[in-house]
Motif scaffolding. Structure first.
Motif, PDB file in Angstrom:
ATOM      1  N   LEU A  20      -5.849   1.980   7.506  1.00  0.00           N
ATOM      2  CA  LEU A  20      -5.276   3.324   7.356  1.00  0.00           C
ATOM      3  C   LEU A  20      -6.182   4.320   8.076  1.00  0.00           C
ATOM      4  CD1 LEU A  20      -5.163   1.816   4.253  1.00  0.00           C
ATOM      5  CD2 LEU A  20      -3.616   3.742   3.911  1.00  0.00           C
ATOM      6  N   ARG A  21      -5.566   5.306   8.697  1.00  0.00           N
ATOM      7  CA  ARG A  21      -6.330   6.388   9.310  1.00  0.00           C
ATOM      8  C   ARG A  21      -6.376   7.581   8.344  1.00  0.00           C
ATOM      9  NH1 ARG A  21      -1.533   5.889  12.075  1.00  0.00           N
ATOM     10  NH2 ARG A  21      -0.071   7.622  11.809  1.00  0.00           N
ATOM     11  N   CYS A  22      -7.302   8.470   8.629  1.00  0.00           N
ATOM     12  CA  CYS A  22      -7.461   9.666   7.786  1.00  0.00           C
ATOM     13  C   CYS A  22      -6.957  10.893   8.528  1.00  0.00           C
ATOM     14  CB  CYS A  22      -8.924   9.874   7.405  1.00  0.00           C
ATOM     15  SG  CYS A  22      -9.592   8.533   6.400  1.00  0.00           S
ATOM     16  N   ALA A  23      -6.355  11.803   7.790  1.00  0.00           N
ATOM     17  CA  ALA A  23      -5.856  13.050   8.369  1.00  0.00           C
ATOM     18  C   ALA A  23      -6.292  14.202   7.481  1.00  0.00           C
ATOM     19  CB  ALA A  23      -4.337  13.015   8.495  1.00  0.00           C
ATOM     20  N   PHE A  24      -6.842  15.268   8.112  1.00  0.00           N
ATOM     21  CA  PHE A  24      -7.273  16.458   7.391  1.00  0.00           C
ATOM     22  C   PHE A  24      -6.269  17.581   7.639  1.00  0.00           C
ATOM     23  CE2 PHE A  24     -11.804  14.817   8.296  1.00  0.00           C
ATOM     24  CZ  PHE A  24     -11.668  13.875   7.284  1.00  0.00           C
ATOM     25  N   GLU A  25      -5.873  18.241   6.590  1.00  0.00           N
ATOM     26  CA  GLU A  25      -4.909  19.342   6.705  1.00  0.00           C
ATOM     27  C   GLU A  25      -5.430  20.546   5.958  1.00  0.00           C
ATOM     28  OE1 GLU A  25      -1.236  17.991   5.119  1.00  0.00           O
ATOM     29  OE2 GLU A  25      -0.756  16.713   6.842  1.00  0.00           O
ATOM     30  N   MET A  26      -5.270  21.721   6.588  1.00  0.00           N
ATOM     31  CA  MET A  26      -5.584  22.982   5.918  1.00  0.00           C
ATOM     32  C   MET A  26      -4.284  23.643   5.480  1.00  0.00           C
ATOM     33  SD  MET A  26      -8.800  23.593   5.570  1.00  0.00           S
ATOM     34  CE  MET A  26      -8.908  25.352   5.361  1.00  0.00           C
ATOM     35  N   PRO A  27      -4.265  24.318   4.325  1.00  0.00           N
ATOM     36  CA  PRO A  27      -3.044  25.007   3.885  1.00  0.00           C
ATOM     37  C   PRO A  27      -2.649  26.081   4.882  1.00  0.00           C
ATOM     38  CG  PRO A  27      -4.708  24.947   2.141  1.00  0.00           C
ATOM     39  CD  PRO A  27      -5.366  24.469   3.389  1.00  0.00           C
ATOM     40  N   LEU A  28      -1.348  26.201   5.148  1.00  0.00           N
ATOM     41  CA  LEU A  28      -0.850  27.244   6.022  1.00  0.00           C
ATOM     42  C   LEU A  28      -0.946  28.588   5.325  1.00  0.00           C
ATOM     43  CD1 LEU A  28       2.336  25.431   7.389  1.00  0.00           C
ATOM     44  CD2 LEU A  28       0.101  25.636   8.491  1.00  0.00           C
ATOM     45  N   GLU A  29      -0.893  29.664   6.129  1.00  0.00           N
ATOM     46  CA  GLU A  29      -0.987  31.007   5.550  1.00  0.00           C
ATOM     47  C   GLU A  29       0.159  31.255   4.573  1.00  0.00           C
ATOM     48  OE1 GLU A  29      -3.377  33.177   5.791  1.00  0.00           O
ATOM     49  OE2 GLU A  29      -4.517  31.806   7.056  1.00  0.00           O
ATOM     50  N   LEU A  58       0.830  -1.199   0.000  1.00  0.00           N
ATOM     51  CA  LEU A  58       0.000   0.000   0.000  1.00  0.00           C
ATOM     52  C   LEU A  58       0.872   1.260   0.000  1.00  0.00           C
ATOM     53  CD1 LEU A  58      -1.897  -2.290   1.098  1.00  0.00           C
ATOM     54  CD2 LEU A  58      -3.034  -0.516   2.452  1.00  0.00           C
ATOM     55  N   GLU A  59       0.466   2.225  -0.803  1.00  0.00           N
ATOM     56  CA  GLU A  59       1.118   3.541  -0.809  1.00  0.00           C
ATOM     57  C   GLU A  59       0.031   4.615  -0.780  1.00  0.00           C
ATOM     58  OE1 GLU A  59       3.912   4.115  -3.996  1.00  0.00           O
ATOM     59  OE2 GLU A  59       4.455   1.995  -3.996  1.00  0.00           O
ATOM     60  N   PRO A  60      -0.090   5.337   0.340  1.00  0.00           N
ATOM     61  CA  PRO A  60       0.689   5.279   1.579  1.00  0.00           C
ATOM     62  C   PRO A  60       0.311   4.049   2.417  1.00  0.00           C
ATOM     63  CG  PRO A  60      -1.101   6.847   1.784  1.00  0.00           C
ATOM     64  CD  PRO A  60      -1.124   6.411   0.362  1.00  0.00           C
ATOM     65  N   GLN A  61       1.162   3.757   3.386  1.00  0.00           N
ATOM     66  CA  GLN A  61       0.975   2.528   4.153  1.00  0.00           C
ATOM     67  C   GLN A  61       0.010   2.683   5.318  1.00  0.00           C
ATOM     68  OE1 GLN A  61       4.844   1.147   5.367  1.00  0.00           O
ATOM     69  NE2 GLN A  61       5.354   0.350   3.350  1.00  0.00           N
ATOM     70  N   HIS A  62       0.028   3.867   5.969  1.00  0.00           N
ATOM     71  CA  HIS A  62      -0.706   3.972   7.233  1.00  0.00           C
ATOM     72  C   HIS A  62      -1.701   5.121   7.292  1.00  0.00           C
ATOM     73  CE1 HIS A  62       2.123   1.015   8.688  1.00  0.00           C
ATOM     74  NE2 HIS A  62       3.149   1.808   8.399  1.00  0.00           N
ATOM     75  N   GLU A  63      -1.565   6.135   6.429  1.00  0.00           N
ATOM     76  CA  GLU A  63      -2.398   7.325   6.601  1.00  0.00           C
ATOM     77  C   GLU A  63      -2.760   7.944   5.250  1.00  0.00           C
ATOM     78  OE1 GLU A  63      -2.051  10.601   9.923  1.00  0.00           O
ATOM     79  OE2 GLU A  63      -0.759  11.169   8.233  1.00  0.00           O
ATOM     80  N   LEU A  64      -4.047   8.255   5.095  1.00  0.00           N
ATOM     81  CA  LEU A  64      -4.523   8.992   3.928  1.00  0.00           C
ATOM     82  C   LEU A  64      -4.683  10.453   4.308  1.00  0.00           C
ATOM     83  CD1 LEU A  64      -7.287   6.649   2.426  1.00  0.00           C
ATOM     84  CD2 LEU A  64      -5.119   7.278   1.355  1.00  0.00           C
ATOM     85  N   LYS A  65      -3.996  11.337   3.602  1.00  0.00           N
ATOM     86  CA  LYS A  65      -4.042  12.759   3.920  1.00  0.00           C
ATOM     87  C   LYS A  65      -4.931  13.493   2.920  1.00  0.00           C
ATOM     88  CE  LYS A  65       0.468  13.090   6.164  1.00  0.00           C
ATOM     89  NZ  LYS A  65       1.783  13.780   6.195  1.00  0.00           N
ATOM     90  N   PHE A  66      -5.836  14.300   3.467  1.00  0.00           N
ATOM     91  CA  PHE A  66      -6.726  15.121   2.661  1.00  0.00           C
ATOM     92  C   PHE A  66      -6.411  16.586   2.965  1.00  0.00           C
ATOM     93  CE2 PHE A  66      -8.771  11.072   3.335  1.00  0.00           C
ATOM     94  CZ  PHE A  66      -9.297  10.751   2.093  1.00  0.00           C
ATOM     95  N   ARG A  67      -6.059  17.316   1.924  1.00  0.00           N
ATOM     96  CA  ARG A  67      -5.625  18.705   2.098  1.00  0.00           C
ATOM     97  C   ARG A  67      -6.741  19.656   1.665  1.00  0.00           C
ATOM     98  NH1 ARG A  67      -0.764  20.959   3.043  1.00  0.00           N
ATOM     99  NH2 ARG A  67      -0.296  23.041   2.237  1.00  0.00           N
TER     100      ARG A  67
END
Length: 250
Positions: free
Chosen positions: A119-128, A10-19
């Motif tokens: 896999l866990r999910c991670a939410f990220e917001m763009p930095l300023e 799996l790629e990624p192996q552990h975490e799906l990132k949503f930006r």
């Protein structure tokens, strides 16, 4: 009994990132690779099926092949203080050699034949800083596009000239050929006039009182018609040259 170890990579192996921003659909890609010599069946499951759209969510990966799974997060009101509890699981098993019904194979599969990865999910917001950089990049791209557009609008004739060099060369060669043809016709017409004058003098000297005036007139008329035809040809050639020169000037 312990489960069989996952054979898929799996790629990624552990975490799906949503930006973010999350005002529109955000997509993350999960790559599944089958390094084995057997075909492998897979399924992608989630703890929040209403929040995600997965394509494809199941299928068969041939031996030695890979597949990209698109995980699409639906728009929602993002709260930075709330941590995501969403999870995904990739379930797989070795496909039987005589498989015809994949759903039937899943139903009849034994627990020890199943493999899974979570896999866990991670939410990220763009930095300023990222936002500022993105805005500046967009401005730079827009500025470059505007300058290119301005250059094209200022120099359309030069671009057209460079593109039509071959056509211009052909027109110039045709013009030279027509000029040579006109010069040849002028010389030929001059020679005809000289020959005609010589004939007239011979006819006059050889004419007798019994000569028919009608035959003399007919001969003169035929000569005039020949001269008129050649003059008409000259006029047509000059007209063609004028059209070509006019096109070249435009």
């Amino acid at each position: 009994m312990a489960r069989t170890e996952q054979v898929l990579v799996l790629e990624p192996q552990h975490e799906l990132k949503f930006r973010g921003p999350f005002t529109d659909v955000v997509t993350a890609t999960l790559k599944l690779t089958n390094p084995t010599a057997r075909n492998v069946c897979f399924k992608v499951k989630t703890t929040a099926p209403r929040r995600y759209c997965v394509r494809p969510n199941s299928g068969v990966i041939d031996a030695g092949n890979s597949i990209n799974v698109s995980v699409m997060l639906q728009p929602f009101d993002y709260d930075p203080n709330e941590k995501s509890k969403h999870k995904f699981m990739v379930q797989s098993m070795i496909a039987p050699y005589d498989m015809t019904d994949m759903e039937g194979v899943w139903k009849e599969a034994k627990p020890e034949e199943l493999m899974d990865s979570k896999l866990r999910c991670a939410f990220e917001m763009p930095l300023e800083n990222d936002k500022t950089h993105e805005i500046e990049s967009n401005k730079t791209v827009y500025s470059s596009a505007s300058s290119v557009k301005t250059e094209h609008s200022v120099l359309p004739k030069s671009a057209s000239a460079s593109l039509d060099d071959g056509e211009v060369k052909k027109i110039m060669e045709e013009c030279k050929r027509l000029q040579m043809e006109v010069q040849r016709l002028r010389e030929e017409n001059k020679q005809i006039r000289e020959d005609d004058g010589l004939r007239k003098r011979k006819v006059t000297s050889m004419a007798t009182p019994h000569s028919s005036p009608s035959s003399t007139m007919a001969t003169s008329t035929m000569r005039d018609e020949g001269l008129s035809t050649r003059l008409l040809a000259l006029c047509v050639l000059f007209f063609v040259i004028g059209v070509i020169v006019g096109k070249l000037a435009l």
